[in-house]
Scaffold this motif. Structure first.
Motif, PDB file in Angstrom:
ATOM      1  N   VAL A  90       0.853  -1.191   0.000  1.00 48.07           N
ATOM      2  CA  VAL A  90       0.000   0.000   0.000  1.00 48.07           C
ATOM      3  C   VAL A  90       0.881   1.230   0.000  1.00 48.07           C
ATOM      4  O   VAL A  90       1.865   1.300   0.750  1.00 48.07           O
ATOM      5  CB  VAL A  90      -0.941   0.001   1.219  1.00 48.07           C
ATOM      6  N   ASP A  91       0.560   2.193  -0.844  1.00 47.24           N
ATOM      7  CA  ASP A  91       1.280   3.463  -0.901  1.00 47.24           C
ATOM      8  C   ASP A  91       0.577   4.439   0.040  1.00 47.24           C
ATOM      9  O   ASP A  91      -0.561   4.839  -0.200  1.00 47.24           O
ATOM     10  CB  ASP A  91       1.270   4.003  -2.332  1.00 47.24           C
ATOM     11  N   ALA A  92       1.266   4.827   1.109  1.00 45.74           N
ATOM     12  CA  ALA A  92       0.646   5.640   2.155  1.00 45.74           C
ATOM     13  C   ALA A  92       0.633   7.128   1.835  1.00 45.74           C
ATOM     14  O   ALA A  92       0.111   7.918   2.643  1.00 45.74           O
ATOM     15  CB  ALA A  92       1.356   5.411   3.487  1.00 45.74           C
ATOM     16  N   HIS A  93       1.188   7.538   0.687  1.00 45.61           N
ATOM     17  CA  HIS A  93       1.140   8.958   0.319  1.00 45.61           C
ATOM     18  C   HIS A  93       1.233   9.074  -1.192  1.00 45.61           C
ATOM     19  O   HIS A  93       2.299   8.968  -1.779  1.00 45.61           O
ATOM     20  CB  HIS A  93       2.276   9.742   0.973  1.00 45.61           C
ATOM     21  N   THR A 247      -1.944  -2.745  -3.846  1.00 50.99           N
ATOM     22  CA  THR A 247      -3.353  -3.117  -3.685  1.00 50.99           C
ATOM     23  C   THR A 247      -4.160  -1.983  -3.062  1.00 50.99           C
ATOM     24  O   THR A 247      -5.388  -2.076  -2.971  1.00 50.99           O
ATOM     25  CB  THR A 247      -3.492  -4.373  -2.808  1.00 50.99           C
ATOM     26  N   GLY A 248      -3.473  -0.922  -2.624  1.00 49.21           N
ATOM     27  CA  GLY A 248      -4.167   0.216  -2.038  1.00 49.21           C
ATOM     28  C   GLY A 248      -3.293   1.450  -2.043  1.00 49.21           C
ATOM     29  O   GLY A 248      -2.066   1.367  -2.152  1.00 49.21           O
ATOM     30  N   ILE A 249      -3.949   2.605  -1.936  1.00 53.24           N
ATOM     31  CA  ILE A 249      -3.237   3.877  -1.830  1.00 53.24           C
ATOM     32  C   ILE A 249      -3.935   4.766  -0.814  1.00 53.24           C
ATOM     33  O   ILE A 249      -5.136   4.627  -0.567  1.00 53.24           O
ATOM     34  CB  ILE A 249      -3.147   4.625  -3.186  1.00 53.24           C
ATOM     35  N   HIS A 250      -3.175   5.685  -0.212  1.00 50.77           N
ATOM     36  CA  HIS A 250      -3.725   6.792   0.553  1.00 50.77           C
ATOM     37  C   HIS A 250      -3.578   8.022  -0.335  1.00 50.77           C
ATOM     38  O   HIS A 250      -2.455   8.436  -0.643  1.00 50.77           O
ATOM     39  CB  HIS A 250      -2.971   6.979   1.868  1.00 50.77           C
ATOM     40  N   ASP A 251      -4.709   8.570  -0.761  1.00 52.82           N
ATOM     41  CA  ASP A 251      -4.721   9.597  -1.803  1.00 52.82           C
ATOM     42  C   ASP A 251      -4.855  10.980  -1.191  1.00 52.82           C
ATOM     43  O   ASP A 251      -5.813  11.262  -0.468  1.00 52.82           O
ATOM     44  CB  ASP A 251      -5.892   9.319  -2.749  1.00 52.82           C
ATOM     45  N   THR A 487      13.003   2.130  15.894  1.00 54.54           N
ATOM     46  CA  THR A 487      13.637   1.756  17.167  1.00 54.54           C
ATOM     47  C   THR A 487      13.028   2.515  18.334  1.00 54.54           C
ATOM     48  O   THR A 487      12.872   1.963  19.436  1.00 54.54           O
ATOM     49  CB  THR A 487      15.152   2.025  17.095  1.00 54.54           C
ATOM     50  N   ALA A 488      12.628   3.762  18.092  1.00 59.52           N
ATOM     51  CA  ALA A 488      12.016   4.568  19.150  1.00 59.52           C
ATOM     52  C   ALA A 488      10.599   4.121  19.464  1.00 59.52           C
ATOM     53  O   ALA A 488      10.016   4.579  20.455  1.00 59.52           O
ATOM     54  CB  ALA A 488      12.015   6.043  18.741  1.00 59.52           C
ATOM     55  N   GLY A 489      10.037   3.240  18.626  1.00 54.80           N
ATOM     56  CA  GLY A 489       8.681   2.754  18.867  1.00 54.80           C
ATOM     57  C   GLY A 489       7.610   3.519  18.125  1.00 54.80           C
ATOM     58  O   GLY A 489       6.407   3.334  18.389  1.00 54.80           O
ATOM     59  N   ALA A 490       8.007   4.372  17.185  1.00 53.66           N
ATOM     60  CA  ALA A 490       7.032   5.136  16.404  1.00 53.66           C
ATOM     61  C   ALA A 490       6.465   4.270  15.286  1.00 53.66           C
ATOM     62  O   ALA A 490       7.103   3.325  14.817  1.00 53.66           O
ATOM     63  CB  ALA A 490       7.680   6.385  15.822  1.00 53.66           C
ATOM     64  N   HIS A 491       5.262   4.609  14.866  1.00 54.71           N
ATOM     65  CA  HIS A 491       4.658   3.957  13.706  1.00 54.71           C
ATOM     66  C   HIS A 491       5.130   4.673  12.445  1.00 54.71           C
ATOM     67  O   HIS A 491       5.080   5.901  12.355  1.00 54.71           O
ATOM     68  CB  HIS A 491       3.133   3.998  13.797  1.00 54.71           C
ATOM     69  N   VAL A 492       5.583   3.884  11.465  1.00 55.77           N
ATOM     70  CA  VAL A 492       6.074   4.424  10.204  1.00 55.77           C
ATOM     71  C   VAL A 492       5.254   3.820   9.074  1.00 55.77           C
ATOM     72  O   VAL A 492       4.925   2.630   9.100  1.00 55.77           O
ATOM     73  CB  VAL A 492       7.566   4.094  10.005  1.00 55.77           C
ATOM     74  N   ALA A 493       4.891   4.638   8.102  1.00 52.05           N
ATOM     75  CA  ALA A 493       4.163   4.165   6.925  1.00 52.05           C
ATOM     76  C   ALA A 493       4.872   4.673   5.685  1.00 52.05           C
ATOM     77  O   ALA A 493       5.158   5.862   5.573  1.00 52.05           O
ATOM     78  CB  ALA A 493       2.717   4.661   6.960  1.00 52.05           C
ATOM     79  N   PHE A 494       5.155   3.763   4.757  1.00 50.86           N
ATOM     80  CA  PHE A 494       5.899   4.119   3.550  1.00 50.86           C
ATOM     81  C   PHE A 494       4.971   4.385   2.371  1.00 50.86           C
ATOM     82  O   PHE A 494       3.910   3.762   2.229  1.00 50.86           O
ATOM     83  CB  PHE A 494       6.865   3.003   3.166  1.00 50.86           C
ATOM     84  N   GLY A 495       5.399   5.302   1.525  1.00 53.24           N
ATOM     85  CA  GLY A 495       4.697   5.596   0.282  1.00 53.24           C
ATOM     86  C   GLY A 495       5.681   6.153  -0.719  1.00 53.24           C
ATOM     87  O   GLY A 495       6.898   6.012  -0.569  1.00 53.24           O
ATOM     88  N   SER A 496       5.153   6.831  -1.753  1.00 47.34           N
ATOM     89  CA  SER A 496       6.022   7.329  -2.825  1.00 47.34           C
ATOM     90  C   SER A 496       5.976   8.836  -2.997  1.00 47.34           C
ATOM     91  O   SER A 496       6.901   9.421  -3.546  1.00 47.34           O
ATOM     92  CB  SER A 496       5.624   6.675  -4.154  1.00 47.34           C
TER      93      SER A 496
END
Length: 624
Positions: A90-93, A247-251, A487-496
């Protein structure tokens, strides 16, 4: 039911092995849009038989074809030819309308000089009816042989009968001509809007460059495709995304994409899942119509509101704590090898921090360039509070370290409002920072402490390699710091951030693994200690976006009860020669590979991955 068999299944299920037994899973059983089971073919045929209305003996099941209806069982079997099954990426951006338009408009990403750019624009204009806008994108002076800013003078000479609108590669600067400025009603006396700039020369005349929020005052005059044409463009674009394993995108595009996706949904032509984010002008409409984050259906889901804190690195408008100067023309003696001119010729060129001579820097602090703060911290907070109180989460664009610092301050001030809104609307409102490219060291932990998602794009790192001399190294910023945040415990979401970067997620995984240019030159790797393993990068492309959308209990990995979104590919990101996964956490930047060569060999294989099948909601939406 559908049985996807003869595969290597990488489920990425958290805290669980990839097998339902001692044998590694090779199949996935699907009913409707949901995964029934993950396991071996024999196990799943037993499950299918027990749930089928037909009780014929399993022995009657014949051989496996590319697609076979198994006699005696109400099941369709799809042979994956020994390839690898991964959760759907999924592309988060993503900017879907901009991406769709970029496939049609003039592409300047390959030009290497101002002259080449003007020639390309002239050629496109010659093919168009008199007076039509010539629209395009992708120019990047930082990659030009003559890195000087374009202006309207050459455009006025080359295309006097057409208005021109050429977006920079980061979409934060617009290059137009006199005709375009005239149509927009902008002249030398027009004031700069807050958060934007009409660039002027030393005499105060407009150069044709328009930055940040000021671009809206020109862009609103560029004719848009008809609604029907926009739908067709989106349809072509979603097919491209599916072919690349998305299979999904954040638009994050405007109302045009909102309407386009609604039209595709109503016409039963939407084949990729979309979480749709709002822009500021849409918020009054959204509140009036009862838009709440998390509403919608399985295919078109309502996201949050996007706000802007600053600009971009390439346009020199990201908001930094340490100043970098505006590019100064600086005369210096150069050699023929450097510029291809006669020996001893004086060449004007642009220099930046790290190479800029002291006499080229302004001594007046008020003249120093810290980038552009598009909104003050207080204004960001008020807008974020307004949306959150209405049940709409917030995603704030922040690239510079000072912008990220301000945005984290906003989310800290917003904590109580967010808690109350989550209780009132009975849903999570997960706030995000979009890009988070440069972070002050003390702010890394704040992402986790404030439960703010870092929505990041790995390809920005490798596309920005030629720009990183702009950043003051003495500030010791955490740059493209994906592993630091994890490592700091943050949530990360990848996109393009497509079309700023290509949408292909496998190239993004390569970027996260190597932090080196796309060609595979290990010598270009930026801060190798901040590399991320392929498995971790895939998690940020699957579980990261799922969490950001509030769908972590349904998407992001492959397990019974999860949505049947997955892909079949020819490259295994989890196994490679010279890889010891148990050593992936070492600090040598090798990610557990025995050598740099082994790391790059695997990363390049992943970069070049071919997608054979893309399955969304249990249906094959793409087949090579």
């Amino acid at each position: 039911m559908r049985l996807f068999s003869n595969a290597v299944v990488r489920s990425f299920a958290p805290a669980a092995p990839d097998a339902t037994s001692a044998v590694a899973p090779d199949s996935i059983l699907v009913e409707g849009e949901t995964i029934v089971a993950v396991g071996t073919r024999a196990e799943l045929l037993d499950i299918a038989a027990s749930e089928s209305s037909t009780t014929a003996a399993l022995a009657s099941a014949g051989g496996i074809g590319a697609t076979t209806v198994i006699p005696g069982l109400e099941i369709e079997e799809i042979d994956c030819a020994g390839q690898v099954i991964l959760p759907g990426l999924v592309d988060a951006h993503m900017h879907s309308v901009h991406y769709a338009d970029s496939l049609t408009d003039l592409d300047l990403s390959d030009v290497r000089s101002l002259t080449e750019a003007v020639d390309a624009i002239r050629e496109r204009a010659s093919q168009m009816p008199f007076g039509e806008w010539v629209v395009g994108s992708g120019w990047d002076i930082n990659k030009w042989d003559d890195p000087r800013y374009p202006d309207r003078e050459l455009l006025d000479q080359a295309v006097p009968d057409h208005p021109v609108a050429m977006w920079s590669v980061d979409l934060h600067t617009l290059w137009t001509n006199a005709h375009g400025l005239e149509i927009a009603g902008i002249d030398d006396l027009t004031a700069d809007p807050f958060g934007g700039e009409f660039v002027r020369d030393d005499e105060g005349s407009l150069t044709g460059l328009v930055r940040e929020d000021a671009t809206d005052l020109v862009a609103r005059f560029i004719p848009e495709p008809s609604r029907a044409e926009q739908v067709e463009r989106l349809d072509r674009t979603q097919k491209l995304f599916l072919s690349q394993g998305l299979t999904g995108i954040h638009d994050f595009d405007s109302i045009a994409s909102t309407l386009g996706w609604y039209d595709l949904r109503e016409a039963d032509r939407q084949h990729i899942r979309v979480t749709k984010y709002l822009r500021s002008p849409e918020v009054p409409w959204a509140i009036e119509t009862g838009w709440h984050t998390g509403d919608g259906d399985d295919w078109l889901r309502r996201g949050g509101l996007k706000l802007f804190s600053d600009g971009a690195l390439g346009s020199h408008t990201c908001h930094m704590s340490s100043p970098f100067p505006e590019p100064h023309a600086h005369a210096e003696t150069v050699t023929p090898d450097e510029v291809g001119d006669e020996a001893g010729a004086e060449q004007e060129f642009y220099t930046y921090p790290g190479t800029v001579p002291e006499d080229a820097l302004s001594s007046a602090p008020e003249d120093a360039n810290y980038g552009i703060a598009q909104m003050s911290e207080d204004d960001l907070f008020e807008n974020a509070r307004w949306a959150t109180e209405a049940g709409i989460s917030v995603a704030i664009h922040a690239i510079g370290d000072q912008a990220n610092h301000h945005v984290l301050n906003v989310f800290e001030r917003l904590r109580q409002t967010t808690k109350e809104a989550q209780e009132r609307f009975e849903r999570p409102l997960r706030h995000r920072v979009e890009h988070a490219q440069f972070i002050q060291p003390a702010d890394v932990a704040r992402f986790a402490e404030l439960d703010v998602i870092a929505s990041m794009q790995p390809r920005h790192c490798i596309s920005d390699l030629h720009l990183l001399h702009l950043i003051d190294e003495s500030a010791q910023l955490a740059a493209y710091a994906w592993p630091d945040l994890v490592t700091a415990g943050a949530h990360v979401a990848f996109g393009s951030d497509g079309p700023v970067e290509p949408a292909n997620p496998f190239a993004a995984i390569y970027a996260a693994m190597t932090r080196a240019n796309i060609s595979g030159d290990a010598a270009t790797s930026f801060q190798p200690r901040r590399r991320l393993s392929a498995a971790e990068a895939i998690r940020q492309h699957t579980q990261g976006p799922a969490y950001a959308a509030g769908l972590e209990d349904r998407r992001g990995y492959l397990a019974p009860g999860m949505d049947a979104d997955f892909i079949v590919v020819d490259s295994d990101p989890c196994v490679a020669e010279g890889l010891n996964p148990n050593a992936a956490d070492s600090d040598d930047g090798l990610l557990g590979y025995e050598s740099e060569e082994a790391l790059f060999a695997h990363a390049e294989a992943i970069r070049d991955t071919t997608v054979a099948l893309t399955v969304v909601g249990g249906q094959v939406k793409y087949q090579a």
